[in-house]
Enzyme design. Structure first.
Site, PDB file in Angstrom:
ATOM      1  N   ASP A 115      20.272 -63.835  40.515  1.00 25.72           N
ATOM      2  CA  ASP A 115      19.139 -64.601  39.997  1.00 25.72           C
ATOM      3  C   ASP A 115      18.171 -64.895  41.140  1.00 25.72           C
ATOM      4  OD1 ASP A 115      17.677 -66.796  38.409  1.00 25.72           O
ATOM      5  OD2 ASP A 115      19.282 -66.243  37.021  1.00 25.72           O
ATOM      6  N   HIS A 191      15.310 -71.251  38.693  1.00 23.88           N
ATOM      7  CA  HIS A 191      15.980 -70.621  37.561  1.00 23.88           C
ATOM      8  C   HIS A 191      17.474 -70.439  37.827  1.00 23.88           C
ATOM      9  CE1 HIS A 191      17.014 -67.327  34.727  1.00 23.88           C
ATOM     10  NE2 HIS A 191      16.039 -67.811  33.976  1.00 23.88           N
ATOM     11  N   SER A 345      18.343 -67.259  28.860  1.00 27.30           N
ATOM     12  CA  SER A 345      18.833 -67.448  30.233  1.00 27.30           C
ATOM     13  C   SER A 345      19.808 -68.611  30.317  1.00 27.30           C
ATOM     14  CB  SER A 345      17.662 -67.704  31.190  1.00 27.30           C
ATOM     15  OG  SER A 345      16.954 -66.527  31.453  1.00 27.30           O
TER      16      SER A 345
END
Length: 575
Positions: A115, A191, A345
């Site tokens: 990520d 994220h 996600s």
């Protein structure tokens, strides 16, 4: 309770009853049980003084084997004390509390998160980060292996003691860490930190939130820039690193509609090494194939909300395997805080965490078996059976941990998006399992068929990488078609696999041919690039300039719409 061969005292309790164990046994066991427990009695007292007196009296009676209070036991339930645990609605939906009574995850099961990096200093994550055993401690010179500038474990990465940063994208000038790979996988975007919290935030630490697999370790691999973009070569390198350094699960909460042969090869490498790969289905509210979630080897995850309804933003379609909560999931954020996080996600990490729990419980299971277990144990909250929104259903962690055997359903040929033009298509694959009752093979027109047509049903027979069925293509028009392999088990559970292929009787059209001079290593040559309108293998034929020799082939076996070939200069000029 007491056991005595003598008559009871005249000072009787408020109620008296025989121990029930002698009356609830099978006929075969009853006589043995009766002899052993026939003189046990249960007494109830309304007054604690009477209880205390009777207990003392019988404990001092030489004719009584034992007298004791009828104790009340408490279920050893896992009740998290984390500050914001009440904000985690997914705990109830996936039955995490019940699952944690069976398995919390083991530290040796590594979950790799590819990520934007992870804030490894976050108080809910700092104790969860994997440390490379070959790059910690001191070396022979007494130097700290984490910072000695030496590749101590010989894996090709210097000082990678807590993962790696693979980003080397000068085109992503976003004021973050984007120029060169290094040993610092710190999150520049946020994220990856949110994903990490859902998977493995520390539990029972009176802080923040808890991850579904909080007993496992997290391997941070940074392949995304501060602006949230990931280059496929960085992702592919991260997958290979994860596999080579012991990860059992890889979470990939990213993707695109563009097919990547490089990414496909990296994913196949992981699959061949028994690594479970989980990918988000995408947030475009589209049935279009999305990669890496569209690859057969991954578990593709769509998103649901707190009410179990399908999330309006979530992708759907033939490639969906399961669904998981992905709307307003409370998790960790950069800088030590917490916030809500939505998208597929957020749903994919719950499936990655569940995979890690099942592996911790059954480390002998293969990646394909783990995938099957997650599917067959899911709660079927959509249409009966598999559907294009929820897949097999929304995950149920407690049920998944109770599955002892798995059936395998896998279509090996044709591969996803492969083109075929023969009159008959032999469909190859695997349908196996200890409790397999039957398997059925279907096909349908389009990427998301509205109707599935049965090709064949076979009962009580397993097939391993062999012909499942045949499809006559002569009457079918060119275009996309989907295949569906469904296994029905004797316990009523169902597992299946789906794949898309193309009937294309026309030759691929070539376009965008580019030839450019390039330095490759210590030599020079030409890089040839071109595109085709269909995914296909290709062959470039060449010979030296002014030569009368026959052309020589350079085959490119990978199925792709983008083709790249390098030819050394001496090959073209004959010296």
């Amino acid at each position: 309770m007491m056991n005595s061969n003598q008559p009871l005292s005249k000072k009787t309790p408020s109620t008296l009853k025989k121990f029930a164990g002698t009356s609830r046994q099978s006929a075969l066991k009853k006589s043995a049980v009766r002899d052993r427990f026939k003189n046990i009695y249960v007494m109830d007292f309304f007054d604690s003084k009477d209880l205390a007196g009777a207990l003392e009296r019988y404990q001092n009676d030489p004719d009584v084997d034992y007298a004791a209070v009828n104790h009340v036991f408490k279920i050893d339930a896992v009740k998290p004390n984390d500050m914001h645990v009440d904000s985690l609605y997914w705990i109830m939906l996936v039955r995490a509390l019940d699952a944690w009574n069976l398995q919390k995850g083991t530290r040796d099961i590594l979950i790799s998160i590819i990520d934007s990096g992870i804030d490894y200093l976050h108080p809910d994550l700092s104790n969860q980060i994997w440390q490379n055993p070959g790059e910690i401690g001191t070396d022979d010179s007494g130097h700290d292996r984490r910072t000695n500038g030496v590749d101590d474990d010989g894996n090709g990465y210097i000082d990678d003691w807590r993962g790696w940063d693979f980003v080397d994208a000068p085109g992503f000038d976003d004021n973050g860490d984007f120029l060169d790979p290094d040993n610092d996988p710190l999150d520049d975007n946020g994220h990856g930190t949110a994903v990490a919290g859902i998977i493995g935030a520390e539990g029972h630490n009176h802080t923040g939130v808890i991850g579904l697999a909080y007993g496992c370790a997290i391997m941070p691999l940074r392949a995304g820039s501060a602006s949230g973009f990931l280059q496929e070569d960085d992702v592919a390198q991260a997958i290979i690193y994860a596999v080579d350094n012991g990860a059992r699960v890889i979470n990939m909460s990213f993707g695109d509609k563009e097919f990547s042969p490089l990414l496909r090869d990296a994913i196949r490498y992981a699959y061949e090494h028994n690594v479970v790969m989980v990918a988000s289905a995408g947030n475009d509210a589209s049935p279009a194939y999305h990669y890496p979630s569209g690859f057969d080897e991954t578990i593709s995850v769509s998103a649901t909300g707190p009410d179990d309804f399908f999330a309006t933003f979530s992708n759907y379609g033939v490639s969906i395997n399961v669904a998981a909560p992905g709307v307003n999931v409370y998790s960790t954020v950069r800088g030590g805080g917490y916030n809500y996080f939505s998208g597929t996600s957020a749903s994919a990490p719950l499936v990655s965490a569940l995979a890690a729990l099942v592996i911790s419980h059954h480390p002998e299971f293969s990646a394909e078996e783990i995938k099957s277990i997650i599917e067959t144990s899911a709660d079927d909250i959509g249409e009966n059976g598999w559907d294009q929104y929820y897949g097999a259903g929304r995950i149920n962690a407690f049920r998944a941990l109770q599955v002892a055997y798995a059936s395998i359903a896998r279509i090996n040929f044709p591969a996803t998006d492969q083109g075929v033009s023969s009159d008959t298509l032999d469909i190859l694959g695997t349908a196996s399992g200890a409790f397999l009752k039957q398997y059925s093979v279907y096909y349908g027109a389009g990427s998301n068929p509205s109707e599935w047509i049965l090709l064949r049903t076979v009962e009580n027979r397993q097939v391993v990488n062999a012909r499942l069925a045949s499809l006559n293509l002569q009457s079918l028009a060119d275009g996309p078609y989907s295949l569906r392999l469904m296994i029905a088990n004797k316990d009523g559970s169902v597992v299946e696999d789906r794949s898309r292929f193309f009937i294309d009787r026309s030759a691929p059209a070539i376009s965008g041919i580019k030839i450019q001079k390039m330095i490759f290593g210590n030599g020079h040559g030409y890089l040839i690039e071109f595109q085709t309108d269909d995914p296909c293998a290709s062959t470039v034929w060449y010979r030296a300039h002014n030569s009368s020799e026959p052309f020589k082939p350079i085959p490119v076996s990978a199925l792709s719409t983008k083709h790249i070939v390098f030819i050394p200069d001496e090959e073209l000029h004959g010296h």
